[in-house]
Design a protein around this motif. Structure first.
Motif, PDB file in Angstrom:
ATOM      1  N   LYS A 115      39.414  40.346  33.358  1.00 37.57           N
ATOM      2  CA  LYS A 115      38.556  41.538  33.344  1.00 37.57           C
ATOM      3  C   LYS A 115      37.092  41.170  33.582  1.00 37.57           C
ATOM      4  CE  LYS A 115      41.292  44.704  30.535  1.00 37.57           C
ATOM      5  NZ  LYS A 115      41.414  45.382  29.230  1.00 37.57           N
ATOM      6  N   GLU A 116      36.675  40.078  32.963  1.00 42.07           N
ATOM      7  CA  GLU A 116      35.285  39.652  33.140  1.00 42.07           C
ATOM      8  C   GLU A 116      35.032  39.174  34.571  1.00 42.07           C
ATOM      9  OE1 GLU A 116      34.657  36.784  30.050  1.00 42.07           O
ATOM     10  OE2 GLU A 116      34.622  38.319  28.470  1.00 42.07           O
ATOM     11  N   PHE A 117      35.969  38.411  35.111  1.00 38.42           N
ATOM     12  CA  PHE A 117      35.797  37.910  36.469  1.00 38.42           C
ATOM     13  C   PHE A 117      35.699  39.060  37.466  1.00 38.42           C
ATOM     14  CE2 PHE A 117      37.399  36.725  40.623  1.00 38.42           C
ATOM     15  CZ  PHE A 117      36.615  35.603  40.918  1.00 38.42           C
ATOM     16  N   PHE A 118      36.592  40.038  37.326  1.00 36.89           N
ATOM     17  CA  PHE A 118      36.622  41.159  38.266  1.00 36.89           C
ATOM     18  C   PHE A 118      35.696  42.305  37.849  1.00 36.89           C
ATOM     19  CE2 PHE A 118      40.594  39.020  39.387  1.00 36.89           C
ATOM     20  CZ  PHE A 118      40.546  39.077  40.770  1.00 36.89           C
ATOM     21  N   ASN A 119      35.022  42.125  36.731  1.00 40.53           N
ATOM     22  CA  ASN A 119      34.092  43.132  36.239  1.00 40.53           C
ATOM     23  C   ASN A 119      34.775  44.499  36.137  1.00 40.53           C
ATOM     24  OD1 ASN A 119      31.615  44.015  35.296  1.00 40.53           O
ATOM     25  ND2 ASN A 119      30.848  44.544  37.334  1.00 40.53           N
ATOM     26  N   SER A 120      35.980  44.496  35.574  1.00 40.63           N
ATOM     27  CA  SER A 120      36.729  45.750  35.446  1.00 40.63           C
ATOM     28  C   SER A 120      36.655  46.226  34.003  1.00 40.63           C
ATOM     29  CB  SER A 120      38.182  45.552  35.863  1.00 40.63           C
ATOM     30  OG  SER A 120      38.863  44.783  34.909  1.00 40.63           O
ATOM     31  N   SER A 121      36.639  47.520  33.860  1.00 39.04           N
ATOM     32  CA  SER A 121      36.540  48.073  32.509  1.00 39.04           C
ATOM     33  C   SER A 121      37.472  49.267  32.391  1.00 39.04           C
ATOM     34  CB  SER A 121      35.101  48.517  32.220  1.00 39.04           C
ATOM     35  OG  SER A 121      34.687  49.439  33.207  1.00 39.04           O
ATOM     36  N   GLY A 122      37.747  49.633  31.178  1.00 41.03           N
ATOM     37  CA  GLY A 122      38.570  50.814  30.947  1.00 41.03           C
ATOM     38  C   GLY A 122      39.990  50.617  31.432  1.00 41.03           C
ATOM     39  N   ALA A 123      40.566  51.677  31.980  1.00 40.30           N
ATOM     40  CA  ALA A 123      41.979  51.658  32.345  1.00 40.30           C
ATOM     41  C   ALA A 123      42.229  51.056  33.725  1.00 40.30           C
ATOM     42  CB  ALA A 123      42.523  53.073  32.300  1.00 40.30           C
ATOM     43  N   GLU A 124      41.179  50.871  34.516  1.00 37.93           N
ATOM     44  CA  GLU A 124      41.426  50.392  35.883  1.00 37.93           C
ATOM     45  C   GLU A 124      41.794  48.911  35.889  1.00 37.93           C
ATOM     46  OE1 GLU A 124      37.233  49.034  37.978  1.00 37.93           O
ATOM     47  OE2 GLU A 124      37.569  51.165  37.612  1.00 37.93           O
ATOM     48  N   PHE A 125      42.790  48.575  36.664  1.00 36.27           N
ATOM     49  CA  PHE A 125      43.243  47.186  36.754  1.00 36.27           C
ATOM     50  C   PHE A 125      42.479  46.465  37.860  1.00 36.27           C
ATOM     51  CE2 PHE A 125      47.842  47.349  34.880  1.00 36.27           C
ATOM     52  CZ  PHE A 125      47.315  47.752  33.676  1.00 36.27           C
ATOM     53  N   PRO A 126      42.151  45.199  37.641  1.00 37.53           N
ATOM     54  CA  PRO A 126      41.540  44.413  38.716  1.00 37.53           C
ATOM     55  C   PRO A 126      42.491  44.334  39.912  1.00 37.53           C
ATOM     56  CG  PRO A 126      41.427  43.236  36.616  1.00 37.53           C
ATOM     57  CD  PRO A 126      42.333  44.408  36.414  1.00 37.53           C
ATOM     58  N   VAL A 127      41.904  44.063  41.076  1.00 42.77           N
ATOM     59  CA  VAL A 127      42.689  43.998  42.310  1.00 42.77           C
ATOM     60  C   VAL A 127      42.561  42.604  42.917  1.00 42.77           C
ATOM     61  CG1 VAL A 127      42.999  44.980  44.622  1.00 42.77           C
ATOM     62  CG2 VAL A 127      42.349  46.467  42.720  1.00 42.77           C
ATOM     63  N   LEU A 128      43.651  41.845  42.881  1.00 40.97           N
ATOM     64  CA  LEU A 128      43.689  40.544  43.542  1.00 40.97           C
ATOM     65  C   LEU A 128      44.024  40.734  45.014  1.00 40.97           C
ATOM     66  CD1 LEU A 128      45.481  38.997  40.583  1.00 40.97           C
ATOM     67  CD2 LEU A 128      43.873  37.563  41.825  1.00 40.97           C
ATOM     68  N   ASP A 129      43.494  39.846  45.860  1.00 39.87           N
ATOM     69  CA  ASP A 129      43.800  39.941  47.288  1.00 39.87           C
ATOM     70  C   ASP A 129      45.272  39.639  47.554  1.00 39.87           C
ATOM     71  OD1 ASP A 129      41.182  40.576  48.332  1.00 39.87           O
ATOM     72  OD2 ASP A 129      40.603  38.539  47.774  1.00 39.87           O
ATOM     73  N   VAL A 130      45.777  38.568  46.965  1.00 39.62           N
ATOM     74  CA  VAL A 130      47.176  38.176  47.173  1.00 39.62           C
ATOM     75  C   VAL A 130      47.783  37.727  45.851  1.00 39.62           C
ATOM     76  CG1 VAL A 130      48.736  36.482  48.236  1.00 39.62           C
ATOM     77  CG2 VAL A 130      46.886  37.470  49.591  1.00 39.62           C
ATOM     78  N   ILE A 131      48.977  38.214  45.551  1.00 38.62           N
ATOM     79  CA  ILE A 131      49.792  37.666  44.464  1.00 38.62           C
ATOM     80  C   ILE A 131      51.063  37.123  45.099  1.00 38.62           C
ATOM     81  CG2 ILE A 131      51.074  38.125  42.346  1.00 38.62           C
ATOM     82  CD1 ILE A 131      49.035  40.231  41.599  1.00 38.62           C
ATOM     83  N   LEU A 132      51.281  35.850  44.900  1.00 33.23           N
ATOM     84  CA  LEU A 132      52.448  35.172  45.443  1.00 33.23           C
ATOM     85  C   LEU A 132      53.537  35.149  44.377  1.00 33.23           C
ATOM     86  CD1 LEU A 132      52.979  33.665  48.144  1.00 33.23           C
ATOM     87  CD2 LEU A 132      52.369  31.552  46.953  1.00 33.23           C
ATOM     88  N   LEU A 133      54.737  35.562  44.737  1.00 32.05           N
ATOM     89  CA  LEU A 133      55.842  35.624  43.785  1.00 32.05           C
ATOM     90  C   LEU A 133      57.076  34.910  44.328  1.00 32.05           C
ATOM     91  CD1 LEU A 133      55.701  39.397  42.686  1.00 32.05           C
ATOM     92  CD2 LEU A 133      54.839  37.424  41.400  1.00 32.05           C
ATOM     93  N   GLY A 134      57.874  34.403  43.416  1.00 34.14           N
ATOM     94  CA  GLY A 134      59.218  33.958  43.738  1.00 34.14           C
ATOM     95  C   GLY A 134      60.203  34.888  43.059  1.00 34.14           C
TER      96      GLY A 134
END
Length: 240
Positions: free
Chosen positions: A122-141
């Motif tokens: 939250k601190e890195f993305f400066n997000s507050s409240g209910a909004e979720f930060p947005v990563l450019d890419v999430i890699l999953l298996g």
């Protein structure tokens, strides 16, 4: 959601296509926002991808690396996703230490560690409240039980919708994991799936109707792009 499914001939083609996609998204992110954020997965399938990324000449100071899940072990433990990634990629390039954002795994209580990682995000993305930060890419298996990240079938982590990070559990082996709503906030989610043993799970994940809590990868429906990269052993019989 923009969903694509690609079946590649073999694992090396799978890795090459994943590298191509990631480099393209990295270029766009840096051009548009001045930095690129990626969350990594563990396991054997992405390791050659990390080695391939480590061989590139990239603007490392603009790249920030997170992990979508981590086993609750010290960072120097053989089972650590962080350790695998550092050996395959991060220790081989000139990326600033501040750009590497590992999951804390040395807290006495895993729930405390999950809260700590969430606060850091939250601190890195400066997000507050209910909004979720947005990563450019999430890699999953995806496991042969259709789990992804550390979201295992019929576990409490699948019920968590109001947090970014929670505690995952596999046979009493504790993990820290992104929640599926946080994964779904990403600009792009890329699944890498290889091996004939994944076919039964993939059939259920792609079926028109199946139980999300039995096949957790079904819950991954991001607001941005969803790209499934499969090798032929996993995906050649898939009806998409």
């Amino acid at each position: 959601m923009n969903k694509t499914v690609e079946v590649l001939p073999d694992q090396s083609a799978l890795v090459a296509r994943a590298l191509e996609l990631i480099l393209s998204k990295l270029e766009t992110a840096i051009e548009q926002r001045g930095r690129f954020t990626i969350a990594l997965s563990g396991g054997s399938t992405p390791k050659p991808l990390y080695e391939a990324i480590g061989n590139q000449k990239l603007p490392w100071d603009k790249i920030h690396v997170f992990w979508g899940d981590e086993r609750y072990v010290p960072p120097d433990h053989p089972d650590s996703n962080e350790l695998m990634t550092r050996r395959a990629w991060l220790d081989r390039v000139d990326i600033p230490a501040a750009n590497i954002h590992p999951v804390p795994t040395l807290e006495a209580d895993p729930a405390q560690a999950a809260a700590k990682y969430e606060q850091h995000l939250k601190e890195f993305f400066n997000s507050s409240g209910a909004e979720f930060p947005v990563l450019d890419v999430i890699l999953l298996g995806m496991g042969d039980d259709a789990h992804t990240a550390s979201l295992f079938p019929h576990t409490e982590a699948l019920k968590v919708r109001d947090r970014l990070v929670t505690v995952g559990n596999k046979n009493e082996s504790l993990r820290i994991t992104f929640t599926y709503p946080f994964i779904n906030s990403a600009r792009s989610v890329i699944f890498l799936v290889a091996g004939v043993n994944k076919r039964p799970a993939l059939a259920q994940v792609f079926a028109p109707v199946a139980d999300d809590f039995t096949y957790p990868s079904r819950l991954i429906q991001p607001q941005g792009e969803l790209c499934w990269l499969l090798d032929a052993a996993a995906g050649s019989e898939l009806q998409t």
